[in-house]
Design a protein around this motif. Sequence first.
Motif, short mmCIF file in Angstrom:
data_model
loop_
_atom_site.label_atom_id
_atom_site.label_comp_id
_atom_site.label_asym_id
_atom_site.label_seq_id
_atom_site.Cartn_x
_atom_site.Cartn_y
_atom_site.Cartn_z
N THR A 81 -2.35 -0.31 4.70
CA THR A 81 -3.66 -0.07 4.07
C THR A 81 -4.66 0.33 5.17
OG1 THR A 81 -4.05 -2.44 4.25
CG2 THR A 81 -3.23 -1.63 2.13
N PRO A 82 -5.90 0.73 4.80
CA PRO A 82 -6.88 1.08 5.84
C PRO A 82 -7.20 -0.11 6.76
CG PRO A 82 -7.60 1.83 3.67
CD PRO A 82 -6.42 0.96 3.44
N ILE A 101 1.18 6.98 5.24
CA ILE A 101 2.06 6.44 6.28
C ILE A 101 3.15 5.54 5.66
CG2 ILE A 101 0.67 4.38 6.89
CD1 ILE A 101 2.53 6.69 9.38
N ALA A 102 2.83 4.96 4.50
CA ALA A 102 3.82 4.15 3.78
C ALA A 102 5.02 5.02 3.43
CB ALA A 102 3.19 3.57 2.52
N TYR A 139 -4.91 5.84 20.48
CA TYR A 139 -3.72 6.37 21.17
C TYR A 139 -3.98 6.70 22.65
CZ TYR A 139 -1.21 6.39 16.78
OH TYR A 139 -0.60 6.00 15.61
N HIS A 144 -8.92 -3.35 5.73
CA HIS A 144 -8.27 -4.33 4.86
C HIS A 144 -7.09 -5.05 5.52
CE1 HIS A 144 -10.77 -2.24 2.03
NE2 HIS A 144 -10.43 -3.08 1.08
N HIS A 145 -6.81 -4.74 6.79
CA HIS A 145 -5.65 -5.37 7.43
C HIS A 145 -5.80 -6.88 7.50
CE1 HIS A 145 -4.34 -1.41 9.66
NE2 HIS A 145 -4.22 -1.34 8.35
N GLY A 152 0.86 -1.19 0.00
CA GLY A 152 0.00 0.00 0.00
C GLY A 152 0.89 1.23 0.00
N ALA A 153 0.70 2.11 -0.98
CA ALA A 153 1.62 3.25 -1.14
C ALA A 153 0.95 4.57 -0.76
CB ALA A 153 2.15 3.29 -2.57
N ALA A 180 -5.23 0.78 13.44
CA ALA A 180 -5.72 -0.27 14.30
C ALA A 180 -5.46 -1.62 13.64
CB ALA A 180 -7.21 -0.08 14.56
N ALA A 210 4.42 -2.32 -3.14
CA ALA A 210 3.32 -2.68 -4.02
C ALA A 210 2.17 -1.71 -3.81
CB ALA A 210 2.84 -4.11 -3.73
N ALA A 211 1.58 -1.28 -4.92
CA ALA A 211 0.36 -0.49 -4.89
C ALA A 211 -0.63 -1.16 -5.84
CB ALA A 211 0.65 0.94 -5.33
N TRP A 229 3.25 2.80 17.31
CA TRP A 229 4.62 3.27 17.57
C TRP A 229 4.88 3.65 19.01
CZ3 TRP A 229 5.99 8.71 15.17
CH2 TRP A 229 4.92 9.60 15.33
N ALA A 282 1.83 -2.20 14.55
CA ALA A 282 2.71 -1.02 14.46
C ALA A 282 2.08 0.17 15.19
CB ALA A 282 2.97 -0.68 13.00
N TYR A 313 -0.55 -6.45 -4.95
CA TYR A 313 -0.01 -6.93 -3.67
C TYR A 313 0.41 -8.40 -3.81
CZ TYR A 313 -2.51 -2.78 -1.83
OH TYR A 313 -2.97 -1.52 -1.58
N TYR A 319 9.36 6.21 14.15
CA TYR A 319 8.85 4.88 13.73
C TYR A 319 9.96 3.83 13.70
CZ TYR A 319 4.62 7.36 12.43
OH TYR A 319 3.48 8.12 12.48
N1 LIG Z 1 1.21 4.82 13.06
C1 LIG Z 1 0.84 6.02 12.67
O1 LIG Z 1 1.30 7.04 13.17
C2 LIG Z 1 -0.17 6.12 11.57
C3 LIG Z 1 -0.37 7.34 10.92
C4 LIG Z 1 -1.27 7.38 9.86
C5 LIG Z 1 -1.95 6.23 9.50
N2 LIG Z 1 -1.75 5.06 10.17
C6 LIG Z 1 -2.47 3.84 9.80
O2 LIG Z 1 -1.99 3.40 8.54
C7 LIG Z 1 -3.06 2.89 7.75
C8 LIG Z 1 -3.10 3.66 6.44
O3 LIG Z 1 -3.29 5.05 6.72
P1 LIG Z 1 -2.83 6.19 5.68
O4 LIG Z 1 -3.04 7.48 6.37
O5 LIG Z 1 -1.48 5.89 5.13
O6 LIG Z 1 -3.93 6.01 4.56
P2 LIG Z 1 -3.87 6.38 3.01
O7 LIG Z 1 -2.94 7.51 2.78
O8 LIG Z 1 -5.27 6.48 2.57
O9 LIG Z 1 -3.21 5.07 2.36
C9 LIG Z 1 -3.83 3.82 2.44
C10 LIG Z 1 -3.37 2.97 1.27
O10 LIG Z 1 -4.07 1.74 1.36
C11 LIG Z 1 -4.20 1.18 0.08
N3 LIG Z 1 -5.52 0.57 -0.11
C12 LIG Z 1 -5.75 -0.72 -0.38
N4 LIG Z 1 -7.04 -0.99 -0.48
C13 LIG Z 1 -7.68 0.18 -0.29
C14 LIG Z 1 -9.04 0.58 -0.32
N5 LIG Z 1 -10.01 -0.31 -0.57
N6 LIG Z 1 -9.32 1.86 -0.08
C15 LIG Z 1 -8.37 2.76 0.16
N7 LIG Z 1 -7.04 2.45 0.20
C16 LIG Z 1 -6.71 1.17 -0.04
C17 LIG Z 1 -3.92 2.29 -0.91
O11 LIG Z 1 -2.69 1.92 -1.45
P3 LIG Z 1 -2.43 1.70 -3.01
O12 LIG Z 1 -3.64 2.14 -3.75
O13 LIG Z 1 -1.28 2.57 -3.18
O14 LIG Z 1 -2.17 0.27 -3.14
C18 LIG Z 1 -3.70 3.54 -0.10
O15 LIG Z 1 -2.64 4.30 -0.61
C19 LIG Z 1 -4.32 3.01 8.62
O16 LIG Z 1 -4.57 1.79 9.25
C20 LIG Z 1 -3.95 4.07 9.64
O17 LIG Z 1 -4.60 3.94 10.88
C21 LIG Z 1 -0.87 5.01 11.19
#
Ligand SMILES: NC(=O)c1ccc[n+]([C@@H]2O[C@H](COP(=O)([O-])OP(=O)(O)OC[C@H]3O[C@@H](n4cnc5c(N)ncnc54)[C@H](OP(=O)(O)O)[C@@H]3O)[C@@H](O)[C@H]2O)c1
Length: 327
Positions: free
Chosen positions: A76-77, A12-13, A182, A80-81, A8-9, A100, A37-38, A127, A125, A60, A280
Amino acid sequence: MLHMAILGAGRIAATMAETINRMNQAGNHAVSLYAVAARDLERAQQFAKTHGIEQAYGSYEEMLQDQRVQLVYVATPHSHHHQHVMMCLDHGKHVLCEKAFAANARQAREMLQRAKDKGLLLTEAIWTRYQPMRETIAQVVNSGVIGEPRMLTANLGYEIMGKERIVEPALAGGALLDVGIYPLNFAEMVFGAPDQVHAVGVLSDKGVDLQDSMTLTWKDGKMAVLNAGANCVSDRMGVIYGTRGFVVVENINNPQSITVYDAKYQQIEHHPCPAQLTGYEYEVVEAARCIEAGVLECPSMPHQDTIHMMELMDEMRHQMGVHYPFG
Ligand SMILES: NC(=O)c1ccc[n+]([C@@H]2O[C@H](COP(=O)([O-])OP(=O)(O)OC[C@H]3O[C@@H](n4cnc5c(N)ncnc54)[C@H](OP(=O)(O)O)[C@@H]3O)[C@@H](O)[C@H]2O)c1
């Protein structure tokens, strides 16, 4: 050095890619960022170019077939985990899965059982569990400097209503799983698992929680009052109150400092956060260390705590009337 891949790109990726690059630049080669992978090849290629990643995949599944990938970061959201972690495990990959951890406790149990059956590391993860400030907070509280800890408050909120994954029930949206997790983890790291929880939420038209008020109680008389929001900014403070003073934690979503006050409101201690790459790096280092040692569970976030956190949030969603399509 473990070959790591990002699934997932999204946002946070990109932060994780930056983290690993900074780790490598700083001489820490616990992992190397090998693949991304995206769902779209062009986006994966662009991401790989930006972050200097060797392999880019447009699916993926295809990335998981790459024998060189050892550890996958699932970004990913939450909705989908379960699906994506199961795919990783079925292809024999160790997994670091974003918080989560899942959409509900049932999914979390299935994922952790599969990891156990396959003999692979799977860890959440979150953090703040892995960061050194966690230990500093524990040391300060356990030192007795604030007397007997009795009460705790913590909050986290951002204005994130523009994000699809926050507002859509089908993406396990809402404030609780995204940011409420959190203050909940903060309370559990300080006081342990609560005996009772009460949650009240303000729900959107689509039925996800925009604001949460959470009260936890412990049989020995302790209490935590927490709040979380997806529609306004909060000060991110955590405060632990004791019989002789209190501890203020600046930013519970990556603690930047800990300040101790006595009963006369005088500052008596201050502990700044040690220098970070991004914050991280600690979860990556611990996951890699565990894999190298053949340990399948990270001590900073035991599987039981991940399940417990999901159970707590299931109960709170039930109390608030938030329902996801998958339960
Ligand atoms: N630890 C932290 O500090 C932190 C901070 C922010 C987020 N997070 C967590 O990280 C996860 C992703 O958050 P994010 O903010 O990075 O989200 P985001 O920017 O929306 O990215 C999510 C990625 O998931 C992929 N994906 C796969 N299936 C999908 C679908 N059906 N709908 C939407 N996206 C889909 C997409 O990747 P591709 O299309 O590129 O494949 C998309 O780029 C969440 O669980 C969030 O809680 C954690």
